[in-house]
Design a protein around this motif. Structure first.
Motif, mmCIF file in Angstrom:
data_model
loop_
_atom_site.group_PDB
_atom_site.id
_atom_site.type_symbol
_atom_site.label_atom_id
_atom_site.label_comp_id
_atom_site.label_asym_id
_atom_site.label_seq_id
_atom_site.Cartn_x
_atom_site.Cartn_y
_atom_site.Cartn_z
ATOM 1 N N SER A 106 -4.557 -34.170 9.690
ATOM 2 C CA SER A 106 -3.835 -33.649 10.856
ATOM 3 C C SER A 106 -4.317 -34.324 12.127
ATOM 4 O O SER A 106 -5.452 -34.811 12.202
ATOM 5 C CB SER A 106 -4.049 -32.136 10.979
ATOM 6 O OG SER A 106 -3.555 -31.451 9.847
ATOM 7 N N LEU A 107 -3.436 -34.327 13.108
ATOM 8 C CA LEU A 107 -3.759 -34.797 14.451
ATOM 9 C C LEU A 107 -3.000 -33.932 15.441
ATOM 10 O O LEU A 107 -1.910 -33.428 15.125
ATOM 11 C CB LEU A 107 -3.341 -36.261 14.661
ATOM 12 C CG LEU A 107 -4.270 -37.388 14.253
ATOM 13 C CD1 LEU A 107 -3.584 -38.727 14.495
ATOM 14 C CD2 LEU A 107 -5.593 -37.320 14.975
ATOM 15 N N ARG A 108 -3.555 -33.805 16.633
ATOM 16 C CA ARG A 108 -2.827 -33.130 17.701
ATOM 17 C C ARG A 108 -2.731 -34.069 18.894
ATOM 18 O O ARG A 108 -3.754 -34.504 19.432
ATOM 19 C CB ARG A 108 -3.492 -31.826 18.128
ATOM 20 C CG ARG A 108 -2.626 -31.027 19.106
ATOM 21 C CD ARG A 108 -3.222 -29.699 19.502
ATOM 22 N NE ARG A 108 -4.252 -29.847 20.519
ATOM 23 C CZ ARG A 108 -4.643 -28.872 21.332
ATOM 24 N NH1 ARG A 108 -4.085 -27.677 21.237
ATOM 25 N NH2 ARG A 108 -5.603 -29.080 22.208
ATOM 26 N N LEU A 109 -1.516 -34.364 19.265
ATOM 27 C CA LEU A 109 -1.269 -35.172 20.447
ATOM 28 C C LEU A 109 -1.063 -34.266 21.657
ATOM 29 O O LEU A 109 -0.514 -33.175 21.534
ATOM 30 C CB LEU A 109 -0.038 -36.055 20.257
ATOM 31 C CG LEU A 109 -0.019 -36.959 19.021
ATOM 32 C CD1 LEU A 109 1.243 -37.823 19.022
ATOM 33 C CD2 LEU A 109 -1.257 -37.803 18.935
ATOM 34 N N VAL B 37 5.662 -28.443 17.867
ATOM 35 C CA VAL B 37 5.541 -28.720 19.298
ATOM 36 C C VAL B 37 5.264 -27.409 20.032
ATOM 37 O O VAL B 37 5.736 -26.339 19.620
ATOM 38 C CB VAL B 37 6.825 -29.393 19.833
ATOM 39 C CG1 VAL B 37 8.021 -28.437 19.781
ATOM 40 C CG2 VAL B 37 6.616 -29.935 21.242
ATOM 41 N N SER B 38 4.475 -27.507 21.088
ATOM 42 C CA SER B 38 4.192 -26.334 21.910
ATOM 43 C C SER B 38 3.915 -26.799 23.333
ATOM 44 O O SER B 38 3.743 -27.994 23.585
ATOM 45 C CB SER B 38 2.999 -25.553 21.358
ATOM 46 O OG SER B 38 1.835 -26.357 21.359
ATOM 47 N N ARG B 39 3.917 -25.852 24.244
ATOM 48 C CA ARG B 39 3.639 -26.191 25.634
ATOM 49 C C ARG B 39 2.691 -25.174 26.242
ATOM 50 O O ARG B 39 2.646 -24.017 25.832
ATOM 51 C CB ARG B 39 4.931 -26.251 26.453
ATOM 52 C CG ARG B 39 5.692 -24.948 26.515
ATOM 53 C CD ARG B 39 6.768 -24.974 27.585
ATOM 54 N NE ARG B 39 7.895 -25.812 27.213
ATOM 55 C CZ ARG B 39 8.426 -26.722 28.036
ATOM 56 N NH1 ARG B 39 7.908 -26.929 29.216
ATOM 57 N NH2 ARG B 39 9.468 -27.423 27.656
ATOM 58 N N SER C 105 -2.417 -38.453 24.833
ATOM 59 C CA SER C 105 -3.734 -38.672 24.243
ATOM 60 C C SER C 105 -3.751 -38.029 22.868
ATOM 61 O O SER C 105 -2.853 -37.241 22.525
ATOM 62 C CB SER C 105 -4.837 -38.095 25.124
ATOM 63 O OG SER C 105 -4.674 -36.696 25.258
ATOM 64 N N GLY C 106 -4.771 -38.370 22.084
ATOM 65 C CA GLY C 106 -4.956 -37.716 20.801
ATOM 66 C C GLY C 106 -4.618 -38.546 19.574
ATOM 67 O O GLY C 106 -4.814 -38.085 18.451
ATOM 68 N N TYR D 233 2.031 -30.225 23.559
ATOM 69 C CA TYR D 233 1.257 -30.643 22.408
ATOM 70 C C TYR D 233 2.182 -30.934 21.227
ATOM 71 O O TYR D 233 3.245 -30.322 21.083
ATOM 72 C CB TYR D 233 0.262 -29.547 22.006
ATOM 73 C CG TYR D 233 -0.678 -29.145 23.102
ATOM 74 C CD1 TYR D 233 -0.445 -28.010 23.877
ATOM 75 C CD2 TYR D 233 -1.812 -29.904 23.380
ATOM 76 C CE1 TYR D 233 -1.301 -27.648 24.894
ATOM 77 C CE2 TYR D 233 -2.681 -29.547 24.397
ATOM 78 C CZ TYR D 233 -2.421 -28.419 25.152
ATOM 79 O OH TYR D 233 -3.279 -28.062 26.162
ATOM 80 N N LEU D 234 1.727 -31.844 20.386
ATOM 81 C CA LEU D 234 2.407 -32.095 19.120
ATOM 82 C C LEU D 234 1.356 -32.019 18.021
ATOM 83 O O LEU D 234 0.516 -32.907 17.891
ATOM 84 C CB LEU D 234 3.088 -33.470 19.113
ATOM 85 C CG LEU D 234 3.861 -33.795 17.831
ATOM 86 C CD1 LEU D 234 5.028 -32.824 17.648
ATOM 87 C CD2 LEU D 234 4.387 -35.237 17.863
#
Length: 126
Positions: free
Chosen positions: A17-20, A71-73, A7-8, A81-82
């Motif tokens: 910016s965007l966060r997926l 990237v993170s988790r 999503s996102g 997340y991206l």
């Protein structure tokens, strides 16, 4: 069976910016290497970033996004997340998250990821 839901995505202007997000079920994210790939119209799917399950190993970014994407988790939420900053029109694509089998390390090779999300569209206008 592993299921991934992204999503996102959305339509933004260059420089925005965007966060997926990618939420996984059927697997434990803490032992799962995750990847993000993207596919633009008329082009092959390309690697974006991989985040290893083992926090002792480093993330792997494609040169085209290094320094702009992160990237993170969140393992308790089973979500990856991206964060995409300084977006460019050439970032326009459908973005997919993917999972390797539990315990496997990072790779840029798409066929080694055994579970895929449905994709989320990111469109960057100039």
């Amino acid at each position: 069976q592993v299921q991934l839901v992204e999503s996102g995505g959305g339509l933004v202007q260059a420089g925005d910016s965007l966060r997926l997000s990618c939420t996984a079920s059927g697997t434990t994210l803490s032992v799962t290497t995750m990847g993000w790939f993207r596919q633009a119209p008329g082009k092959e799917r390309e690697f974006v970033v991989a985040i290893p399950w083992n926090t002792g190993n480093t993330d792997d970014y494609a040169d085209s996004v290094k320094g702009r994407f992160t990237v993170s988790r969140d393992n308790p939420k089973n979500t990856v997340y991206l964060q995409m900053n300084s977006l460019k029109p050439e970032d326009t694509a459908v973005y997919y998250c993917a999972a390797r089998p539990a315990g496997f390390g990072i790779t840029r090779t798409a066929r080694l990821y055994t579970a895929w999300g449905q994709g989320t569209q990111v469109t960057v206008s100039s």
